[in-house]
Scaffold this active site. Structure first.
Site, PDB file in Angstrom:
ATOM      1  N   ASN A 178     -10.244  -0.111   0.608  1.00 48.86           N
ATOM      2  CA  ASN A 178      -8.867  -0.027   0.650  1.00 48.86           C
ATOM      3  C   ASN A 178      -8.467  -0.542  -0.927  1.00 48.86           C
ATOM      4  OD1 ASN A 178      -6.147  -0.832   0.628  1.00 48.86           O
ATOM      5  ND2 ASN A 178      -6.233  -1.443   2.594  1.00 48.86           N
ATOM      6  N   HIS A 188      -3.031   6.873   2.870  1.00 48.06           N
ATOM      7  CA  HIS A 188      -3.651   5.738   2.274  1.00 48.06           C
ATOM      8  C   HIS A 188      -5.033   5.265   2.849  1.00 48.06           C
ATOM      9  CE1 HIS A 188      -4.038   1.826   1.412  1.00 48.06           C
ATOM     10  NE2 HIS A 188      -3.663   1.185   2.720  1.00 48.06           N
ATOM     11  N   CYS A 206       0.720  -1.221   0.088  1.00 54.69           N
ATOM     12  CA  CYS A 206      -0.224   0.055  -0.089  1.00 54.69           C
ATOM     13  C   CYS A 206       0.895   1.256   0.103  1.00 54.69           C
ATOM     14  CB  CYS A 206      -1.062   0.073   1.214  1.00 54.69           C
ATOM     15  SG  CYS A 206      -2.099  -1.628   1.189  1.00 54.69           S
TER      16      CYS A 206
END
Length: 335
Positions: free
Chosen positions: A292, A262, A111
């Site tokens: 996500n 993020h 990520c």
């Protein structure tokens, strides 16, 4: 000695899965998911390959930049869900966008990947005067590695892609901080789907990293995570990365106009911002509509914020994330 973002673009699948849809798969409900994660819906590929989503986002970024793709000197793709071990996603995207003279490679920092990739491209541009533009693409199909029988994790993930075109800017504001803690690798991982070589002895065929093991039955090639450990890491790592990037250039975090974190969990974002004493009004958040999307998360949020006017030219922006590895990264730039 920094960068200038010339263009941005993103692509998300048209198919959307709501929290009510998730409740048909596992025991959960809309309120439970929203209150614990901030997620309401997520885009899921119903056939678009990872490379295709990346290519579509890249085409938009190139068009937004108004450049000739033949002048792109570098393509970096960041993904944990490629269709192929080889060729790289970046080579396929080079073909699709016509970046005929670009060097290409993929980067996996989970990520944190997009921030890692932008910083890597910055270093190439800084040291090679013949390289005019770099294209950074983040594309993820997390639905490929999500266990849809696990209520604690399947609600979190979505698919999508985003891209930026950057150029070197000699007097531009720029700083970065990249880090990792490999001792936490066991808290978030997915095994490779590669077949076992015929030369592997039967008694060793199922052996993986001793720190992580093969995983429970039914999880062989899907993501496993220990949510509490990831939460503890993330709420410390993101503030650290942002603070260290600012410290490098003698900057106070109060001077930053916008933070693009993020988009993993709303509680993580809120807690991280509290640690660095920055108001949520400065934070770009789109997790409610995307969930996500791993390395695509930050650039999708960045692209949407730019297009909606939430980030303006001249503003100081901090991109900050964390991911499996465990990795963490931040960069500060002027948009």
């Amino acid at each position: 000695m920094g960068i200038r973002v010339l263009g941005t673009g993103s692509y998300t699948p048209a198919y959307q899965v709501t929290n009510d849809d998730m409740a048909k798969l596992v025991e959960t409900n809309d309120e439970w998911i929203r209150t614990r994660t901030g997620i309401g819906t997520r885009h899921i590929s119903d056939g678009e390959p990872t490379w295709y989503m990346g290519a579509e986002a890249a085409k938009k970024a190139i068009a937004d930049a108004g450049i000739d793709p033949a002048e792109i000197g570098l393509v970096i793709d960041t993904t944990i869900t490629p269709e192929y071990c080889t060729p790289s996603m970046s080579c396929i995207i080079q073909r699709e966008v016509g970046a005929v003279d670009a060097a290409c490679f993929d980067l996996n920092a989970a990520c944190s990947g997009f921030v890692y990739a932008v910083d890597t491209a910055h270093r190439f541009l800084q040291t090679d005067s013949s390289m005019k533009y770099a294209l950074i693409v983040a594309n993820e199909s997390l639905s490929k590695i999500t266990n849809y029988s696990d209520r604690s994790s399947c609600i979190l993930f979505g698919d999508g892609a985003a891209a930026v075109v950057i150029a070197y800017a000699e007097k531009a504001l720029y700083s970065s901080y990249l880090g990792a803690d490999g001792t936490g690798a066991k808290y978030l991982y997915a095994h490779s789907a590669l077949p076992v070589s015929p030369f592997v002895k039967p008694e060793r065929a199922a052996r993986y990293d001793d720190h992580m093991g093969a995983g429970p039955k039914g999880w062989e090639h899907t993501m496993l995570q220990e949510g509490r450990e990831v939460y503890k890491f993330a709420t410390q790592a993101m503030p650290k990365a942002a603070a260290m990037a600012a410290q490098k250039i003698g900057m106070q975090l109060d001077e930053i106009d916008k933070f693009v974190p993020h988009q993993a969990n709303m509680r993580i974002i809120e807690t991280a911002m509290k640690h660095i004493k920055q108001p949520m009004e400065k934070v770009i958040v789109n997790i409610a509509y995307h969930g996500n999307t791993s390395s695509a998360s930050i650039p999708i949020a960045f692209d949407e914020a730019v297009r909606e006017g939430k980030i303006q030219r001249g503003e100081k922006v901090c991109l900050v994330g964390f991911g499996a590895g465990l990795t963490y990264a931040a960069l500060i730039m002027e948009y």
